[in-house]
Design a protein around this motif. Structure first.
Motif, PDB file in Angstrom:
ATOM      1  N   LEU A  86      13.416  -6.521  40.745  1.00  0.00           N
ATOM      2  CA  LEU A  86      13.858  -7.383  39.755  1.00  0.00           C
ATOM      3  C   LEU A  86      14.342  -7.073  38.493  1.00  0.00           C
ATOM      4  O   LEU A  86      15.106  -7.536  37.792  1.00  0.00           O
ATOM      5  CB  LEU A  86      12.768  -8.572  39.439  1.00  0.00           C
ATOM      6  CG  LEU A  86      12.265  -9.468  40.699  1.00  0.00           C
ATOM      7  CD1 LEU A  86      11.394 -10.434  40.270  1.00  0.00           C
ATOM      8  CD2 LEU A  86      13.598 -10.225  41.339  1.00  0.00           C
ATOM      9  N   ASN A  90      17.568  -9.198  38.169  1.00  0.00           N
ATOM     10  CA  ASN A  90      17.125 -10.428  37.336  1.00  0.00           C
ATOM     11  C   ASN A  90      17.416 -10.049  36.115  1.00  0.00           C
ATOM     12  O   ASN A  90      16.587  -9.425  35.261  1.00  0.00           O
ATOM     13  CB  ASN A  90      15.581 -10.842  37.655  1.00  0.00           C
ATOM     14  CG  ASN A  90      15.443 -11.980  36.721  1.00  0.00           C
ATOM     15  OD1 ASN A  90      15.873 -12.516  35.795  1.00  0.00           O
ATOM     16  ND2 ASN A  90      13.970 -12.786  37.318  1.00  0.00           N
ATOM     17  N   SER A  92      17.653 -11.880  33.350  1.00  0.00           N
ATOM     18  CA  SER A  92      16.755 -12.432  32.447  1.00  0.00           C
ATOM     19  C   SER A  92      15.601 -11.462  32.270  1.00  0.00           C
ATOM     20  O   SER A  92      15.176 -11.276  30.867  1.00  0.00           O
ATOM     21  CB  SER A  92      16.492 -14.095  32.776  1.00  0.00           C
ATOM     22  OG  SER A  92      14.980 -14.275  32.376  1.00  0.00           O
ATOM     23  N   LEU A  93      15.041 -11.041  33.304  1.00  0.00           N
ATOM     24  CA  LEU A  93      13.886  -9.984  33.176  1.00  0.00           C
ATOM     25  C   LEU A  93      14.435  -8.653  32.325  1.00  0.00           C
ATOM     26  O   LEU A  93      13.763  -8.310  31.493  1.00  0.00           O
ATOM     27  CB  LEU A  93      13.269  -9.467  34.767  1.00  0.00           C
ATOM     28  CG  LEU A  93      12.076  -8.596  34.516  1.00  0.00           C
ATOM     29  CD1 LEU A  93      10.809  -8.985  33.848  1.00  0.00           C
ATOM     30  CD2 LEU A  93      11.941  -7.967  35.962  1.00  0.00           C
ATOM     31  N   ARG A 104       4.201 -11.838  25.887  1.00  0.00           N
ATOM     32  CA  ARG A 104       4.261 -12.985  27.032  1.00  0.00           C
ATOM     33  C   ARG A 104       2.849 -12.881  27.942  1.00  0.00           C
ATOM     34  O   ARG A 104       2.191 -13.675  28.334  1.00  0.00           O
ATOM     35  CB  ARG A 104       5.250 -12.673  28.132  1.00  0.00           C
ATOM     36  CG  ARG A 104       5.863 -13.904  28.938  1.00  0.00           C
ATOM     37  CD  ARG A 104       6.976 -13.739  29.536  1.00  0.00           C
ATOM     38  NE  ARG A 104       8.331 -13.803  28.781  1.00  0.00           N
ATOM     39  CZ  ARG A 104       9.443 -13.423  29.392  1.00  0.00           C
ATOM     40  NH1 ARG A 104       9.641 -13.088  30.367  1.00  0.00           N
ATOM     41  NH2 ARG A 104      10.448 -13.652  28.520  1.00  0.00           N
TER      42      ARG A 104
HETATM   43  C1  LIG Z   1      13.441 -13.655  36.539  1.00  0.00           C
HETATM   44  O1  LIG Z   1      12.760 -13.207  35.218  1.00  0.00           O
HETATM   45  C2  LIG Z   1      12.410 -14.260  34.569  1.00  0.00           C
HETATM   46  C3  LIG Z   1      11.981 -13.635  33.377  1.00  0.00           C
HETATM   47  O2  LIG Z   1      10.924 -12.753  33.752  1.00  0.00           O
HETATM   48  C4  LIG Z   1      11.497 -15.136  35.370  1.00  0.00           C
HETATM   49  O3  LIG Z   1      10.896 -16.330  34.602  1.00  0.00           O
HETATM   50  C5  LIG Z   1      12.016 -15.667  36.553  1.00  0.00           C
HETATM   51  O4  LIG Z   1      11.008 -16.207  37.321  1.00  0.00           O
HETATM   52  C6  LIG Z   1      12.589 -14.523  37.309  1.00  0.00           C
HETATM   53  N1  LIG Z   1      13.381 -14.945  38.549  1.00  0.00           N
HETATM   54  C7  LIG Z   1      13.242 -14.781  39.914  1.00  0.00           C
HETATM   55  C8  LIG Z   1      14.096 -15.380  40.698  1.00  0.00           C
HETATM   56  O5  LIG Z   1      12.258 -13.982  40.016  1.00  0.00           O
END
Ligand SMILES: *[C@@H]1O[C@H](CO)[C@@H](O)[C@H](O)[C@H]1NC(C)=O
Ligand SMILES: *[C@@H]1O[C@H](CO)[C@@H](O)[C@H](O)[C@H]1NC(C)=O
Length: 520
Positions: A86, A90, A92-93, A104
């Motif tokens: 991820l 991802n 956002s991560l 967090r």
């Molecule tokens: C992506 O990362 C964010 C932030 O850590 C998290 O809230 C979210 O669930 C993640 N999305 C997936 C699809 O894992």
């Protein structure tokens, strides 16, 4: 027995040369510098960055540069650096900052430790912090293998954690290809990134060789087309203990010279064997399993990277202690590329790591004797190289100390980089310094005799482990090569632990007769 530090120092700086901007390729079973064709032995340690914070462990304890220098000074030339999928897929991560990630998770002590030790990293995003560690390792001449350890940031591995095999809950093959591609692309211009480990420890109820070929070949092609420079490293099934299926069917790829296989082995891979048998028998059985499930790949002309093995450094886990000398003997004999599990002294989200090379403060080695043992594995005995000796010879390796029979009078143990070349003749005599070895009593130093004379002892590798070097006295009594622990002198004694006594420790009498082509 632990050598004085003075003796150890030249050996820590001797091997594991390198890097900055090297590109590696394979030449039969060897990993070599693409430019010079000379062997580069991977002497790696695993550094964890795939747990919940998605930050390289230890940064709350020491500055990253101090940790990198420490890795180098302990004789390693490479890090297997773990990442969760991820982090690549991802956004956002990946764009979370280190500070936000610790906040967090409520890890405020760790956060203030990072503030104190690594202020330049604390407000970087997680992906930039990951890059910063890779760069710093490069600045310290340390190669990096990017290891996709899991999908979700968390501790690995269970059969049922949903991260184990293609199609599992958290293991979407398309997302995996995308993550590998992004990571390979991102690190294309990092000169010290020399390999990618495509997925750690495949496992679980879905695992099967057909899907393995299908997906691993696709993953390898994706990585190679994004970054043709890196080695493509493939894990086996069953927690990377099983590559046996490759006996019947090789991997089929569009490119050559980059494919490496990795395998893992711990004492807990074979708990029943180690707990239930004498050490010689257990070792013999485990070595057979390792050769059948992975070691055979060397003979087929593929590099085999033992990318995880490790023990409780406190030395009180009996199975670990039994396993370690056995495995180190094999790793030296096969001259394996390796990565020790783990560098980590402690984790942000878990307790102290007793398998860790570093202590809980990430300051000093947890067990300096262990470093001595492993220094023999950091040394390349064979393979294309600059100090190649015209004639292949043997060296006598002693796994329990990590030392070799050495140029000294009387015969003693010392660093393998200064091992005494030895020749094993067809008539079973051993020739060192142009003389044969002679035995004449228990507990006595080895003597030398004229080659070809009747007094020359005839040696056999005996016991189930095949690690006892045994000869007979003139009255027919068998003796075994041994090490006098107070002086490190080579002696002969009555052979021990040949029965199946579980509590008998044979390791002072364990030797491996190793092929070497290095001028010592
Ligand atoms: C992506 O990362 C964010 C932030 O850590 C998290 O809230 C979210 O669930 C993640 N999305 C997936 C699809 O894992
Ligand atoms: C090893 O020793 C430590 C403390 O010295 C102890 O906590 C641990 O349980 C021991 N481990 C084993 C396997 O006995």
């Amino acid at each position: 027995m632990l050598l004085p530090l003075l003796l150890l120092l030249p050996l820590l700086t001797h091997h594991a040369k390198l890097v900055s901007g090297v590109s590696l390729s394979t030449n039969a079973r060897w990993i070599v510098d693409s430019q010079t064709g000379k062997r580069v032995k991977l002497a790696c340690v695993n550094w964890v960055s795939h747990l919940e914070p998605v930050v390289a462990e230890g940064l709350s304890k020491q500055p990253v540069d101090v940790i990198s220098m420490k890795i180098r000074s302990m004789g390693f030339n490479c890090v297997r650096f773990t990442w969760p999928l991820l982090l690549a897929t991802n956004d956002s991560l990946a764009s979370t900052t280190v500070r936000q990630s610790f906040q967090r998770l409520g890890l405020m002590d760790a956060l203030s430790g990072i503030q104190a030790n690594n202020p330049s990293i604390i407000d970087l995003t997680l992906i930039k912090a990951f890059e910063a560690v890779v760069s710093n390792l490069g600045d310290n001449n340390i190669m990096v293998i990017l290891d996709n350890h899991v999908t979700k940031p968390e501790w690995c591995c269970n059969n049922d954690d949903g991260n184990g095999f293609f199609g599992d809950q958290f293991f979407n093959p398309d997302l995996w290809i995308e993550g590998l591609t992004r990571m390979a692309t991102r690190f294309k211009d990092f000169p010290n990134v020399i390999g990618m480990s495509l997925r750690n420890e495949l496992r679980g109820p879905r695992q099967n060789p057909n899907d393995w070929y299908n997906y691993m070949q696709n993953g390898a092609e994706a990585v190679h087309s994004a970054n043709p420079k890196v080695l493509v490293i493939l894990s086996g099934l069953s927690f990377d203990t099983d590559l046996g299926f490759l006996k019947n069917k090789p991997v089929s790829l569009s490119f050559t010279g980059k494919l490496v296989f990795e395998m893992h082995r711990y004492s807990f891979t074979d708990t029943a064997i180690w707990s239930g048998n004498g050490v010689n028998e257990a070792c013999g059985r485990v070595l057979n399993l390792v050769m059948e499930s992975a070691g055979f790949l060397l003979e087929k002309g593929y590099p085999l990277f033992m990318s995880e093995f490790g023990v409780d450094m406190r030395g009180n886990n009996t199975n670990d202690d039994r396993y370690l000398n056995c495995l180190v003997g094999l790793a030296a004999e096969l001259d394996l590329d390796f990565a020790y599990w783990t560098l980590v002294g402690d984790y942000y989200t878990r307790s102290e790591e007793f398998y860790g090379i570093l202590d809980g403060d990430w300051r000093e080695p947890r067990n300096p004797g262990f470093l001595q043992k492993i220094s023999s594995l950091q040394y390349a005995f064979q393979g294309p190289g600059e100090d190649e000796y015209p004639k292949q010879h043997k060296v006598l390796f002693h796994p329990a100390t990590g030392l070799c029979v050495h140029r000294s009078q009387p015969l003693q143990l010392g660093p393998c980089s200064q091992a005494l070349p030895c020749v094993a003749l067809n008539d079973k005599t051993l020739i060192l310094r142009r003389h044969c070895l002679v035995v004449d009593d228990f507990g006595k130093r080895i003597k030398f005799g004229a080659i070809g004379r009747k007094e020359c002892a005839k040696w056999d590798m005996i016991s189930d482990s095949k690690m006892h070097l045994s000869a007979k006295l003139s009255d027919g009594t068998p003796v075994c090569l041994d090490v006098d622990s107070s002086t490190s002198t080579i002696v002969t004694n009555s052979c021990k632990c040949l029965g199946n006594d579980k509590n008998c420790d044979p390791s002072s009498q364990w030797f491996k007769v190793i092929d070497s082509t290095r001028r010592t």
